[in-house]
Design an enzyme around this catalytic site. Structure first.
Site, mmCIF file in Angstrom:
data_model
loop_
_atom_site.group_PDB
_atom_site.id
_atom_site.type_symbol
_atom_site.label_atom_id
_atom_site.label_comp_id
_atom_site.label_asym_id
_atom_site.label_seq_id
_atom_site.Cartn_x
_atom_site.Cartn_y
_atom_site.Cartn_z
ATOM 1 N N GLU A 208 11.568 -49.267 7.415
ATOM 2 C CA GLU A 208 11.592 -50.419 8.335
ATOM 3 C C GLU A 208 12.799 -50.347 9.262
ATOM 4 O O GLU A 208 12.694 -50.610 10.464
ATOM 5 C CB GLU A 208 11.612 -51.724 7.527
ATOM 6 C CG GLU A 208 10.337 -51.942 6.727
ATOM 7 C CD GLU A 208 10.370 -53.254 5.962
ATOM 8 O OE1 GLU A 208 11.149 -53.353 4.998
ATOM 9 O OE2 GLU A 208 9.626 -54.172 6.327
ATOM 10 N N GLU B 149 6.699 -50.650 -1.908
ATOM 11 C CA GLU B 149 6.804 -52.070 -2.277
ATOM 12 C C GLU B 149 5.760 -52.462 -3.319
ATOM 13 O O GLU B 149 6.040 -53.238 -4.238
ATOM 14 C CB GLU B 149 6.667 -52.959 -1.032
ATOM 15 C CG GLU B 149 7.914 -53.039 -0.165
ATOM 16 C CD GLU B 149 8.083 -51.867 0.793
ATOM 17 O OE1 GLU B 149 7.306 -50.892 0.707
ATOM 18 O OE2 GLU B 149 8.997 -51.927 1.626
HETATM 19 C C1 1HE Z 1 19.066 -47.373 -5.941
HETATM 20 C C2 1HE Z 1 17.976 -47.367 -5.054
HETATM 21 C C3 1HE Z 1 17.512 -48.634 -4.564
HETATM 22 C C4 1HE Z 1 18.389 -45.342 -5.582
HETATM 23 N N1 1HE Z 1 18.155 -49.735 -4.982
HETATM 24 N N2 1HE Z 1 19.666 -48.503 -6.321
HETATM 25 N N3 1HE Z 1 13.078 -48.494 -2.724
HETATM 26 C C5 1HE Z 1 12.511 -47.690 -3.650
HETATM 27 O O1 1HE Z 1 11.619 -48.069 -4.365
HETATM 28 C C6 1HE Z 1 13.100 -46.315 -3.759
HETATM 29 C C7 1HE Z 1 13.931 -46.223 -5.011
HETATM 30 N N4 1HE Z 1 14.669 -44.953 -5.092
HETATM 31 C C8 1HE Z 1 14.080 -43.784 -5.423
HETATM 32 O O2 1HE Z 1 12.867 -43.694 -5.552
HETATM 33 C C9 1HE Z 1 14.972 -42.601 -5.598
HETATM 34 O O3 1HE Z 1 16.273 -43.078 -5.857
HETATM 35 C C10 1HE Z 1 15.041 -41.658 -4.357
HETATM 36 C C11 1HE Z 1 13.694 -40.927 -4.217
HETATM 37 C C12 1HE Z 1 15.372 -42.415 -3.079
HETATM 38 C C13 1HE Z 1 16.180 -40.626 -4.562
HETATM 39 O O4 1HE Z 1 15.982 -39.975 -5.820
HETATM 40 P P1 1HE Z 1 17.218 -39.227 -6.513
HETATM 41 O O5 1HE Z 1 16.672 -38.546 -7.721
HETATM 42 O O6 1HE Z 1 17.936 -38.399 -5.527
HETATM 43 O O7 1HE Z 1 18.270 -40.397 -6.928
HETATM 44 P P2 1HE Z 1 18.204 -41.402 -8.186
HETATM 45 O O8 1HE Z 1 18.757 -40.705 -9.388
HETATM 46 O O9 1HE Z 1 16.878 -42.025 -8.311
HETATM 47 O O10 1HE Z 1 19.209 -42.547 -7.719
HETATM 48 C C14 1HE Z 1 20.605 -42.306 -7.614
HETATM 49 C C15 1HE Z 1 21.303 -43.638 -7.751
HETATM 50 O O11 1HE Z 1 20.919 -44.473 -6.655
HETATM 51 C C16 1HE Z 1 20.888 -44.389 -9.005
HETATM 52 O O12 1HE Z 1 21.975 -45.172 -9.409
HETATM 53 P P3 1HE Z 1 22.943 -44.682 -10.606
HETATM 54 O O13 1HE Z 1 23.991 -45.730 -10.682
HETATM 55 O O14 1HE Z 1 22.053 -44.580 -11.811
HETATM 56 O O15 1HE Z 1 23.473 -43.330 -10.176
HETATM 57 C C17 1HE Z 1 19.793 -45.303 -8.524
HETATM 58 O O16 1HE Z 1 19.631 -46.457 -9.310
HETATM 59 C C18 1HE Z 1 20.342 -45.669 -7.162
HETATM 60 N N5 1HE Z 1 19.288 -46.090 -6.243
HETATM 61 N N6 1HE Z 1 17.569 -46.098 -4.849
HETATM 62 C C19 1HE Z 1 19.204 -49.653 -5.840
HETATM 63 N N7 1HE Z 1 16.510 -48.729 -3.701
HETATM 64 C C20 1HE Z 1 13.448 -56.292 2.492
HETATM 65 S S1 1HE Z 1 11.988 -55.663 1.851
HETATM 66 C C21 1HE Z 1 12.205 -53.939 1.587
HETATM 67 C C22 1HE Z 1 11.525 -53.566 0.324
HETATM 68 C C23 1HE Z 1 11.876 -52.162 -0.116
HETATM 69 O O17 1HE Z 1 12.704 -51.504 0.440
HETATM 70 S S2 1HE Z 1 10.990 -51.610 -1.459
HETATM 71 C C24 1HE Z 1 11.526 -49.977 -1.695
HETATM 72 C C25 1HE Z 1 12.727 -49.875 -2.555
#
Ligand code: 1HE
Length: 263
Positions: A115, A135
């Protein structure tokens, strides 16, 4: 309010703004939105064009789901009054402000990250980029203008599929669906975006403003109203800049037309 969450660099007429929370994949929380708005406002004061990119291996993983969980469980207070959504305000400031933005995308461009990317006017991605709207999987709904910006670009069919199935698009598919205009080899998106921004900065500030502000509004108008809006804006050419540009061409001093390469 910290601005470390977002980096800012001024390179001549081009502001380069970086989402800087790579350990959390540049997930967007409220503090990030605040920092982004500060950087955008600064760019709009002192630059002619801006580039937006992400530090680390991803552009942006969308909404900070930990912060969202905090709100859902009442650990983070929700504002008592319903104000305009801060993402809507911030992304509108990018899309309908005085200067064009070029998005440089790589890695995850998902959810709110997509977005945000769609608030920029021209989007470049590298071959590592993937695009999605997870989402549905998270039990939430788009909230950063996706129903308006993404749906108008890709159409209802594609957006519905992305949201219902969680399907990820690769760079070639993103190009087909007009999510991006340029695809580069891995690591090349930022350089390409800067190159395009430098080219855009050569246009007059006035015409750039019209391009980014008139086109999306005309999309929302009827045929007649659209033509009227176009006439108003084409009649509103401002001397002396326009006179100088026209004179350069008539006197054979204007640079030749140039076609930016695909990537
Ligand atoms: C996060 C987030 C996040 C990573 N919020 N902390 N977005 C999603 O559903 C996507 C969620 N993220 C992922 O699917 C993956 O993280 C990725 C594909 C982007 C990257 O994967 P990877 O293997 O490189 O990283 P990871 O091990 O999953 O994440 C690394 C750290 O980032 C980890 O934290 P840590 O403290 O355990 O190291 C994750 O928790 C953190 N992290 N993504 C919070 N999104 C206003 S409406 C909009 C609605 C949306 O955007 S919905 C989609 C949300």
């Amino acid at each position: 309010m910290t601005t470390d969450l977002v980096t800012y660099e001024l390179d001549g007429p081009v502001a380069v703004i970086g989402l800087n929370r790579p350990d959390k994949r540049n997930a967007v929380h409220d503090a990030m939105i605040d920092a982004l708005r500060v950087a955008v406002a600064r760019a709009q004061e002192e630059a002619n064009v801006a580039v937006l990119y992400g530090h680390g291996p991803n552009f942006c993983a969308g909404l900070d789901l930990a912060e969202a969980l905090g709100r859902a469980t009442g650990k983070i207070a929700v504002a008592r009054k319903r104000k305009r959504h801060n993402w809507h305000v911030a992304f509108d400031e990018i899309e309908r402000g005085p200067i064009p933005f070029v998005g440089a995308l790589h890695g995850a461009v998902v959810g709110g990250g997509l977005e945000l990317a769609m608030a920029t006017h021209i989007r470049v991605c590298d071959e590592s980029a993937f695009f999605g709207l997870p989402e549905g999987q998270r039990g939430i709904f788009v909230g950063g203008g996706g129903t308006v910006r993404i749906q108008r670009v890709v159409g209802t069919t594609v957006m519905t599929d992305m949201m219902l199935t969680g399907r990820l698009l690769n760079p070639a598919e993103a190009m087909t669906e007009h999510l991006v205009r340029y695809v580069t080899p891995v690591g090349g998106a930022l350089a390409k975006a800067r190159e395009l921004a430098a080219r855009i900065a050569q246009n007059t500030i006035e015409t750039n403003w019209k391009i980014v502000n008139v086109l999306p509004r005309v999309m929302d108008l009827s045929h007649d109203d659209g033509l009227f809006m176009e006439q108003l804006n084409s009649a509103m050419a401002r001397p002396p800049e326009v006179e100088q540009r026209l004179r350069e061409f008539v006197e054979g001093k204007a640079p030749p037309l140039q076609a930016p390469k695909e990537s």
